[in-house]
Design a protein around this motif. Structure first.
Motif, PDB file in Angstrom:
ATOM      1  N   HIS A 103       0.832  -1.198   0.000  1.00 26.77           N
ATOM      2  CA  HIS A 103       0.000   0.000   0.000  1.00 26.77           C
ATOM      3  C   HIS A 103       0.878   1.263   0.000  1.00 26.77           C
ATOM      4  CE1 HIS A 103      -3.674  -2.295   0.873  1.00 26.77           C
ATOM      5  NE2 HIS A 103      -2.892  -3.034   1.643  1.00 26.77           N
ATOM      6  N   ALA A 104       0.449   2.265  -0.766  1.00 22.22           N
ATOM      7  CA  ALA A 104       1.214   3.504  -0.838  1.00 22.22           C
ATOM      8  C   ALA A 104       0.272   4.687  -1.036  1.00 22.22           C
ATOM      9  CB  ALA A 104       2.221   3.443  -1.985  1.00 22.22           C
ATOM     10  N   PHE A 144       5.561  10.924   0.426  1.00 23.36           N
ATOM     11  CA  PHE A 144       5.145   9.544   0.159  1.00 23.36           C
ATOM     12  C   PHE A 144       5.170   8.744   1.453  1.00 23.36           C
ATOM     13  CE2 PHE A 144       6.880   5.258  -0.302  1.00 23.36           C
ATOM     14  CZ  PHE A 144       6.010   4.664  -1.202  1.00 23.36           C
ATOM     15  N   VAL A 145       4.232   7.804   1.604  1.00 20.28           N
ATOM     16  CA  VAL A 145       4.289   6.837   2.695  1.00 20.28           C
ATOM     17  C   VAL A 145       3.804   5.498   2.165  1.00 20.28           C
ATOM     18  CG1 VAL A 145       1.955   7.365   3.564  1.00 20.28           C
ATOM     19  CG2 VAL A 145       3.664   6.369   5.109  1.00 20.28           C
ATOM     20  N   GLN A 182       7.659   2.872   5.138  1.00 20.36           N
ATOM     21  CA  GLN A 182       8.589   3.759   4.449  1.00 20.36           C
ATOM     22  C   GLN A 182       7.918   5.118   4.282  1.00 20.36           C
ATOM     23  OE1 GLN A 182       9.114   1.466   0.807  1.00 20.36           O
ATOM     24  NE2 GLN A 182      11.207   0.976   1.399  1.00 20.36           N
ATOM     25  N   ALA A 183       8.650   6.191   4.566  1.00 18.34           N
ATOM     26  CA  ALA A 183       8.109   7.533   4.385  1.00 18.34           C
ATOM     27  C   ALA A 183       9.222   8.481   3.977  1.00 18.34           C
ATOM     28  CB  ALA A 183       7.448   8.030   5.667  1.00 18.34           C
ATOM     29  N   SER A 184       8.996   9.226   2.902  1.00 19.59           N
ATOM     30  CA  SER A 184       9.971  10.234   2.487  1.00 19.59           C
ATOM     31  C   SER A 184       9.934  11.399   3.472  1.00 19.59           C
ATOM     32  CB  SER A 184       9.642  10.725   1.072  1.00 19.59           C
ATOM     33  OG  SER A 184       8.350  11.318   1.032  1.00 19.59           O
ATOM     34  N   ALA A 236       8.877  11.234 -10.670  1.00 20.79           N
ATOM     35  CA  ALA A 236       7.484  10.804 -10.854  1.00 20.79           C
ATOM     36  C   ALA A 236       6.687  10.931  -9.569  1.00 20.79           C
ATOM     37  CB  ALA A 236       7.459   9.363 -11.347  1.00 20.79           C
ATOM     38  N   LYS A 237       7.246  11.663  -8.613  1.00 17.25           N
ATOM     39  CA  LYS A 237       6.610  11.854  -7.308  1.00 17.25           C
ATOM     40  C   LYS A 237       6.301  10.513  -6.649  1.00 17.25           C
ATOM     41  CE  LYS A 237       4.637  16.304  -8.651  1.00 17.25           C
ATOM     42  NZ  LYS A 237       5.718  17.060  -8.006  1.00 17.25           N
ATOM     43  N   HIS A 238       7.306   9.622  -6.722  1.00 17.30           N
ATOM     44  CA  HIS A 238       7.266   8.315  -6.082  1.00 17.30           C
ATOM     45  C   HIS A 238       6.219   7.377  -6.671  1.00 17.30           C
ATOM     46  CE1 HIS A 238      10.215   9.360  -3.024  1.00 17.30           C
ATOM     47  NE2 HIS A 238       9.602  10.521  -2.916  1.00 17.30           N
TER      48      HIS A 238
END
Length: 503
Positions: free
Chosen positions: A207-208, A215-216, A230-232, A357-359
């Motif tokens: 899931h993103a 992003f998470v 994961q998180a930017s 691509a903005k993740h």
């Protein structure tokens, strides 16, 4: 008090790279010590994917079934919209096994599970790990390496013929060897990463979410109850990682409060380091894995490259310890340093593509699978055919299923599995040549004929996979690369090559 101990190889670091090297030495009965400064194994996902080429290595070690049981292929990625909609993607769509490539796409599996499988395999071969044992100092001369080790406040001096540094990006051994770690830290690319238990969301997707804050993602780790978080991070975010911070980021970026992070077994602050060494060897000391190269996580290259460093070095070290010319070890740097540089460039390119691509992670092709890595320019690649096909000396040796001999049915990788070289002859009339090779080199080689007098390639997978146009003899190295190729039925050239390894 000092306790001098003699052994052939001291491996510093018991992560994936050190464990792979230890397994390679253990199954060849080479004495070694494997030490790690940590008091116990590190139970963190960190890397979470094995590339197809790494799966082939683990097949050779005889543990690929255990690995496959603990992982998952083709986990779909679900991008959620803030309005409640979503888009599903298979990052490796149409990437399936083929006769020449038995593992058609990466396997998602947490790093701690890979390490556990390798530890178990090492124990089956009689190897052990000395946790809580740190390298403090080293010195070397023409005869070997003298190291100072410490454990529970007790110092010992250990004598070893060879040392291999597999102790990660902050390698103590690399510092003591005075090897430069060239590159940069990209402060613009930072993340929080952690292993968390989660309620309120299914495990059928990775899931993103994307928002103006960043992003998470939550990736379910197969056959566990954990997800990798994961998180930017933005440049002005300096908060330390915590479960509360992770929860806040998730709610802000997903727009949902029903997904709850229950606990975390591991949390980390990550910055994009893009660095590598300028040499892989200093005298009797070698460097491998993250100690030699660190990458961005894009494309899942780092851990896999380290596994293959060790796989390349292990058989060569064993051969030299058995009496082969020590110059054989020069081929380790010659072959693996260019690979590290190439992988560093690829992972950086993939990260930049994702950021631009903005993740939104694009579908991936075989560029990350590491199947196209070759050593054609190596001193160990001798292509003596006047007109070779597409597959040459220095290339990865493809698989081929459906080989038959009487009631036996197997694939080429079954015949390659083990510590030997494989003399692979296509066509007929090789009996005298192969008999001479076996008489001279005994257990070092296994001779395999593809033809009427040997294994029948009734479906043609082997001939097509190796692009065979006429009677051909190939020598497959223990690490699954073609070392030698010739058309003539004369053993002298093969014998000369094998004498480099088996004097």
């Amino acid at each position: 008090m000092t306790h001098p101990i003699q052994t052939e190889v001291l491996i510093v670091g018991a992560g994936p790279t050190g464990l792979m090297l230890a397994c390679e030495l253990a199954r060849r009965d080479v004495p070694f010590r494997l030490i790690d400064a940590a008091p116990q194994p590190w139970n963190a996902s960190r890397g979470k994917g094995l590339q197809p080429r790494s799966l082939e290595l683990l097949d050779d070690l005889g543990v690929v079934d255990r690995v496959l049981e603990g992982g998952r292929f083709h986990l779909p990625l679900r991008f959620h919209d803030t309005d409640g909609g979503h888009e599903d993607r298979n990052l490796y769509e149409n990437q399936e096994p083929s006769p020449q490539v038995p593992y058609g796409s990466p396997l998602m599996i947490p790093q701690w599970r890979i390490e556990g499988i390798l530890r178990d395999r090492l124990a089956e071969w009689g190897g052990r790990i000395e946790f809580g044992t740190a390298l403090e100092n080293l010195a070397q001369d023409d005869a070997g390496v003298t190291t100072t080790l410490s454990r529970n406040g007790v110092t010992e001096t250990a004598q070893t013929r060879w040392l291999v540094a597999c102790d990660g990006g902050r390698s103590t051994a690399r510092r003591l060897l005075d090897i430069a770690f060239l590159g940069e830290t990209l402060e613009t690319h930072r993340m929080f990463v952690g292993d968390v238990r989660v309620s309120g969301i299914d495990r059928d997707f990775w899931h993103a979410w994307r928002s103006k804050e960043g992003f998470v993602g939550l990736a379910p780790l197969p056959h566990t109850d954990a997800f990798q978080f994961q998180a930017s991070l933005t440049m002005d975010m300096s908060t330390e990682p915590s479960l509360e911070v992770f929860q806040q980021i998730l709610e802000t970026r997903s727009g949902r409060s029903d997904i709850r992070l229950i606990n975390a077994s591991w949390m980390s602050y990550w910055r994009a380091n893009v660095r590598m060494v300028d040499r892989y060897r200093v005298g009797r000391a070698f460097i491998a894995g993250d100690a030699a190269h660190v990458h961005t996580p894009a494309g899942g290259q780092g851990m896999n490259t380290g596994l293959q460093d060790a796989y390349n070095l292990g058989w060569k070290l064993a051969a030299v310890i058995r009496g082969a010319d020590a110059a054989l070890l020069d081929s380790y740097e010659e072959e693996r340093l260019p690979v590290a540089a190439s992988v560093l460039g690829l992972s950086s390119k993939l990260l930049e593509r994702a950021v631009n691509a903005k993740h939104l992670v694009p579908k991936r092709g075989a560029e990350t699978f590491q199947l196209d890595i070759h050593y054609r320019d190596s001193r160990l690649a001798q292509e003596l055919r006047a007109s070779p096909g597409q597959i040459c000396a220095g290339d990865r040796a493809p698989d081929a299923p459906g080989l038959r001999k009487g009631d036996q049915v197997c694939r080429l990788f079954d015949l390659f599995r083990g510590t030997h070289f494989t003399v692979l002859a296509f066509g007929d009339g090789w009996e005298s040549c192969l008999a001479d090779i076996e008489a001279r080199h005994g257990r070092l080689v296994k001779c395999v004929t593809i033809g009427e007098s040997g294994w029948l390639d009734s479906e043609g997978h082997a001939v097509r996979g190796y692009d065979i146009q006429s009677d051909t003899l190939l020598l497959i190295r223990p690490d699954g690369y073609i070392g030698f190729a010739i058309n003539d039925k004369a053993p002298a050239a093969v014998d000369a090559y094998l004498r480099l390894i088996n004097p």
